[in-house]
Design a protein around this motif. Structure first.
Motif, mmCIF file in Angstrom:
data_model
loop_
_atom_site.group_PDB
_atom_site.id
_atom_site.type_symbol
_atom_site.label_atom_id
_atom_site.label_comp_id
_atom_site.label_asym_id
_atom_site.label_seq_id
_atom_site.Cartn_x
_atom_site.Cartn_y
_atom_site.Cartn_z
ATOM 1 N N SER A 12 0.827 -1.216 0.000
ATOM 2 C CA SER A 12 0.000 0.000 0.000
ATOM 3 C C SER A 12 0.863 1.268 0.000
ATOM 4 C CB SER A 12 -0.996 0.010 1.157
ATOM 5 O OG SER A 12 -0.445 -0.562 2.283
ATOM 6 N N ALA A 13 2.163 1.100 0.321
ATOM 7 C CA ALA A 13 3.047 2.272 0.279
ATOM 8 C C ALA A 13 3.140 2.839 -1.136
ATOM 9 C CB ALA A 13 4.429 1.892 0.783
ATOM 10 N N TRP A 14 3.104 1.975 -2.174
ATOM 11 C CA TRP A 14 3.188 2.480 -3.548
ATOM 12 C C TRP A 14 1.971 3.324 -3.880
ATOM 13 C CZ3 TRP A 14 7.594 2.747 -5.646
ATOM 14 C CH2 TRP A 14 8.549 1.757 -5.434
ATOM 15 N N GLY A 15 0.799 2.802 -3.500
ATOM 16 C CA GLY A 15 -0.437 3.547 -3.748
ATOM 17 C C GLY A 15 -0.421 4.876 -3.017
ATOM 18 N N ALA A 16 0.094 4.835 -1.780
ATOM 19 C CA ALA A 16 0.160 6.067 -0.984
ATOM 20 C C ALA A 16 1.048 7.092 -1.699
ATOM 21 C CB ALA A 16 0.695 5.759 0.404
ATOM 22 N N MET A 17 2.122 6.593 -2.328
ATOM 23 C CA MET A 17 3.027 7.497 -3.065
ATOM 24 C C MET A 17 2.303 8.147 -4.242
ATOM 25 S SD MET A 17 6.633 7.350 -2.687
ATOM 26 C CE MET A 17 7.448 6.731 -4.156
ATOM 27 N N ILE A 18 1.512 7.322 -4.977
ATOM 28 C CA ILE A 18 0.800 7.851 -6.145
ATOM 29 C C ILE A 18 -0.165 8.949 -5.693
ATOM 30 C CG2 ILE A 18 -0.847 7.283 -7.982
ATOM 31 C CD1 ILE A 18 0.325 4.449 -7.983
ATOM 32 N N ILE A 19 -0.895 8.677 -4.609
ATOM 33 C CA ILE A 19 -1.864 9.667 -4.117
ATOM 34 C C ILE A 19 -1.133 10.923 -3.639
ATOM 35 C CG2 ILE A 19 -3.569 10.113 -2.279
ATOM 36 C CD1 ILE A 19 -4.634 8.420 -4.565
ATOM 37 N N CYS A 20 -0.080 10.708 -2.875
ATOM 38 C CA CYS A 20 0.671 11.857 -2.346
ATOM 39 C C CYS A 20 1.232 12.703 -3.493
ATOM 40 C CB CYS A 20 1.784 11.352 -1.444
ATOM 41 S SG CYS A 20 2.749 12.655 -0.743
ATOM 42 N N GLY A 21 1.617 12.032 -4.575
ATOM 43 C CA GLY A 21 2.158 12.755 -5.730
ATOM 44 C C GLY A 21 1.148 13.708 -6.342
ATOM 45 N N THR A 22 -0.109 13.299 -6.455
ATOM 46 C CA THR A 22 -1.115 14.201 -7.028
ATOM 47 C C THR A 22 -1.522 15.259 -6.011
ATOM 48 O OG1 THR A 22 -2.019 12.267 -8.100
ATOM 49 C CG2 THR A 22 -3.313 14.260 -8.258
ATOM 50 N N VAL A 23 -1.660 14.830 -4.752
ATOM 51 C CA VAL A 23 -2.141 15.773 -3.740
ATOM 52 C C VAL A 23 -1.165 16.946 -3.591
ATOM 53 C CG1 VAL A 23 -2.696 16.077 -1.305
ATOM 54 C CG2 VAL A 23 -3.399 14.001 -2.463
ATOM 55 N N ALA A 24 0.090 16.622 -3.333
ATOM 56 C CA ALA A 24 1.042 17.694 -3.029
ATOM 57 C C ALA A 24 1.638 18.261 -4.315
ATOM 58 C CB ALA A 24 2.146 17.156 -2.138
ATOM 59 N N PHE A 207 -5.836 19.538 -1.392
ATOM 60 C CA PHE A 207 -6.054 18.141 -1.014
ATOM 61 C C PHE A 207 -6.858 17.381 -2.069
ATOM 62 C CE2 PHE A 207 -4.922 19.564 3.317
ATOM 63 C CZ PHE A 207 -3.988 18.585 3.599
ATOM 64 N N GLY A 208 -6.930 17.916 -3.275
ATOM 65 C CA GLY A 208 -7.671 17.236 -4.342
ATOM 66 C C GLY A 208 -6.862 16.094 -4.931
ATOM 67 N N PHE A 209 -7.472 14.951 -5.084
ATOM 68 C CA PHE A 209 -6.804 13.791 -5.683
ATOM 69 C C PHE A 209 -7.845 12.856 -6.267
ATOM 70 C CE2 PHE A 209 -8.032 12.772 -1.412
ATOM 71 C CZ PHE A 209 -8.579 11.500 -1.527
ATOM 72 N N HIS A 210 -9.122 13.240 -6.234
ATOM 73 C CA HIS A 210 -10.206 12.277 -6.402
ATOM 74 C C HIS A 210 -10.268 11.605 -7.765
ATOM 75 C CE1 HIS A 210 -10.840 14.392 -2.777
ATOM 76 N NE2 HIS A 210 -11.851 13.616 -2.435
ATOM 77 N N GLY A 211 -9.609 12.216 -8.770
ATOM 78 C CA GLY A 211 -9.573 11.587 -10.087
ATOM 79 C C GLY A 211 -8.731 10.311 -10.089
ATOM 80 N N LYS A 228 -7.822 1.604 0.987
ATOM 81 C CA LYS A 228 -8.054 2.479 2.137
ATOM 82 C C LYS A 228 -6.724 2.927 2.764
ATOM 83 C CE LYS A 228 -11.528 2.173 5.729
ATOM 84 N NZ LYS A 228 -12.398 1.172 6.360
ATOM 85 N N GLN A 229 -5.838 1.953 2.959
ATOM 86 C CA GLN A 229 -4.529 2.274 3.555
ATOM 87 C C GLN A 229 -3.776 3.272 2.682
ATOM 88 O OE1 GLN A 229 -2.691 -1.551 3.893
ATOM 89 N NE2 GLN A 229 -3.429 -1.902 5.975
ATOM 90 N N ALA A 230 -3.849 3.058 1.349
ATOM 91 C CA ALA A 230 -3.117 3.946 0.438
ATOM 92 C C ALA A 230 -3.705 5.358 0.496
ATOM 93 C CB ALA A 230 -3.169 3.403 -0.979
ATOM 94 N N LEU A 231 -5.039 5.457 0.556
ATOM 95 C CA LEU A 231 -5.664 6.787 0.598
ATOM 96 C C LEU A 231 -5.307 7.504 1.896
ATOM 97 C CD1 LEU A 231 -9.272 6.278 -0.835
ATOM 98 C CD2 LEU A 231 -7.294 7.280 -1.942
ATOM 99 N N ILE A 232 -5.431 6.776 3.010
ATOM 100 C CA ILE A 232 -5.129 7.415 4.302
ATOM 101 C C ILE A 232 -3.643 7.782 4.352
ATOM 102 C CG2 ILE A 232 -5.090 7.092 6.809
ATOM 103 C CD1 ILE A 232 -7.538 5.259 6.505
ATOM 104 N N GLY A 233 -2.793 6.812 3.983
ATOM 105 C CA GLY A 233 -1.349 7.052 4.046
ATOM 106 C C GLY A 233 -0.917 8.205 3.141
ATOM 107 N N GLY A 234 -1.415 8.208 1.905
ATOM 108 C CA GLY A 234 -0.994 9.234 0.939
ATOM 109 C C GLY A 234 -1.428 10.629 1.347
ATOM 110 N N THR A 235 -2.670 10.756 1.793
ATOM 111 C CA THR A 235 -3.145 12.105 2.153
ATOM 112 C C THR A 235 -2.490 12.572 3.455
ATOM 113 O OG1 THR A 235 -5.085 11.133 3.207
ATOM 114 C CG2 THR A 235 -5.379 11.957 0.977
#
Ligand code: PHE
Length: 415
Positions: A12-24, A207-211, A228-235
C-alpha cells in the motif's frame, strides 16, 4: 511484497506514493501566501479539517465504486446513481478543474523554468519557456501510460528526497517566535481568525486527488483494505509535507512581506524569490529551485493525464499516434495560450479549482454514497457513521462555496 506469491498485490506504500504525488502539487505553493492573514496556528487547524473532509469524501467514493466492475470511474458511477443533469454537471466541473489547473501549472512554473534556462545560458523569454515546458509534458503524455507512470514515479521520488533535504536545511533558519506571534508592522492587522475563511478553497484544491481513486482501485484489484490504507497514508503524508512547508515558509518570511508576494502574482517564483532573499546559503537556494521544478511537474503530469484521458473519451479520439496528437493539442493548447495572455492568474486559478472541485470531489461522492445505499446494502439500515460522514462532507462543501463567494464579493476580509 513477496515475489514468490503470484497473486500478491503491491504494497500500500506504492499507492500512498501515487496519491501523495497528485495531492502535493502546485496547490502547496499557494498555501503560505493565502494563509498569511490567518497565520500559522489557525492555518494548521484549517489544514487538518480540510485533510479530514477530503479524505472522508475520497473514502465515500471508494466504497461506492467497489460495488462496480474494476475501472468504473466518475462517468459510470454518476450515470448509474445520479440524474443525467448531475452527471453532465459533474463532467463539466471535472473538465474545468483539470483545465484550469493545467493553466495554473504552466503559469506558475514558466517563470521558474525561464530563470533556470537563462542562468544556463539559454536566452528564452517567458512565453518561449512556457511553450517549451508544455511541449515536453505534452510529449510525455502523448507517449502513453507506461512512459508517464515511470516519469511520475521518478519525479515523485526526486520531489520527496529534495523536500526532506530542503526541510533539513530550512528548519535551522525557522524563527519559532515569529511563527506563533509575528512581529507586526503598524499597517498590518493583528487579528488572525477573520482571514481564516478565505483559505478554505485553497486547502480544498491542495487536497484534491479524487480523479486517481479509480486507478488505485484497479491497481489493487478491488482490495478495499489496501486502497483504504493507500488513501489514508498518501493524504496523511501530504498533510505532513504541508505542515513542514508552512513551518519553513512562515518561519522564514515575516507576515508583513506576504502581501507583496501576493501582489507579484503569488506564484512559486515570487515566493521562492522571497525565500532566497532571506537565506544566505547558496546551496539551499539551489535546492529550493530544483524542488519547485519537481513538485510542479509531478502534479502537472498527474492532472494532464487525467484531462487527456477525459477528452479522448468524450470526443471519441482513437488511441493511435494521430488520435493522441489531436487529444494532446486540445489538452495543452488552450491552457498554454491563456497562460501567455494572462500570466498573473496563478492564485486565482487555484481558487477557482477549489470552488469547482467542491462539486465532483465533495458533493458527488456524498450523493453517490447516499444513493448507493438502497441499491447495494440489501436492506441493512444506514450506519450512523456513514450518515455523519456524508453530512460532514456536504457541510464542508457548503462552507467552501460561502467562503469563495464571500471573498469574491469582499464580504470577508483579505490580507
Ligand atoms: N492537489 C493538487 C491539485 C488537484 C486538485 C484536484 C484534483 C487533482 C489535483 C495540487 O495541489 O496541485
Amino acid at each position: 511484497m513477496a515475489p514468490s506469491k503470484k497473486a500478491s498485490l503491491p504494497s500500500s506504500a506504492w499507492g500512498a506514493m501515487i496519491i501523495c504525488g497528485t495531492v502535493a502539487g502546485a496547490g502547496m505553493f499557494t498555501l503560505p501566501v493565502v494563509m498569511a492573514g490567518a497565520w500559522y496556528s489557525w492555518s494548521v487547524v484549517m489544514l487538518v479539517i480540510s485533510w479530514f473532509c477530503m479524505l472522508l469524501s475520497g473514502l465515500l467514493f471508494m466504497k461506492v465504486s467497489l460495488n462496480f466492475p474494476l475501472g468504473a470511474g466518475y462517468d459510470t458511477l454518476t450515470q448509474a446513481l445520479t440524474p443525467k443533469w448531475w452527471g453532465r454537471l459533474n463532467g463539466l466541473s471535472i473538465t474545468f478543474v483539470l483545465g484550469i489547473l493545467t493553466y495554473a501549472y504552466i503559469s506558475a512554473s514558466g517563470p521558474v523554468y525561464q530563470q533556470s534556462l537563462n542562468t544556463l545560458g539559454f536566452a528564452l523569454n517567458g512565453a518561449e519557456a512556457k511553450g517549451l515546458l508544455t511541449a515536453v509534458v505534452a510529449l510525455v503524455v502523448w507517449l502513453g501510460t507506461k512512459g508517464v507512470s515511470r516519469f511520475i514515479t521518478f519525479c515523485l521520488v526526486a520531489k520527496l528526497l529534495l523536500f526532506f533535504m530542503l526541510f533539513g536545511g530550512l528548519i535551522h533558519h525557522v524563527d519559532l517566535s515569529q511563527l506563533l506571534t509575528p512581529r507586526e508592522s503598524s499597517q498590518h492587522p493583528t487579528a488572525y481568525w477573520p482571514f481564516l475563511l478565505a483559505v478554505v478553497p485553497f486547502c480544498l484544491a491542495s487536497f484534491g486527488f479524487h480523479g486517481n481513486i479509480t486507478g488505485l482501485i484497479s491497481y489493487y484489484q478491488g482490495n478495499e483494505r489496501k486502497v483504504k490504507q493507500a488513501l489514508i497514508g498518501g493524504t496523511l503524508f501530504a498533510l505532513v509535507i504541508y505542515l513542514f512547508w508552512l513551518t519553513c515558509t512562515m518561519g522564514n518570511i515575516p507576515r508583513q512581506d506576504f502581501p507583496e508576494i501576493s501582489r507579484q502574482g503569488g506564484d512559486i517564483h515570487a515566493l521562492i524569490q522571497a525565500m532566497h532573499d532571506r537565506i544566505s546559503q547558496k546551496s539551499l537556494g539551489l535546492l529550493l529551485d530544483i524542488f519547485s521544478h519537481f513538485a510542479v511537474i509531478c502534479s502537472f503530469l498527474g492532472v494532464t493525464v487525467g484531462l487527456f484521458d477525459f477528452i479522448a473519451d468524450k470526443l471519441g479520439f482513437e488511441n493511435s499516434k494521430a488520435g493522441r496528437a489531436k487529444t494532446a493539442l486540445i489538452t495543452f493548447c488552450p491552457p498554454l495560450i491563456a497562460s501567455i495572455l494572462f500570466p498573473q492568474g496563478f492564485l486565482m486559478a487555484i481558487g477557482y479549482a477549489g470552488l469547482f472541485a467542491t462539486f465532483w470531489a465533495l458533493f458527488t461522492p456524498a450523493l453517490l454514497a447516499w444513493n448507493a445505499h438502497p441499491r447495494f446494502a440489501q436492506g441493512k439500515p444506514r450506519r450512523v457513521s456513514d450518515k455523519a460522514a456524508i453530512l460532514l462532507v456536504l457541510v464542508f462543501g457548503l462552507v467552501n462555496i460561502v467562503a469563495w463567494a464571500g471573498s469574491q464579493l469582499h464580504l470577508i476580509p483579505l490580507f
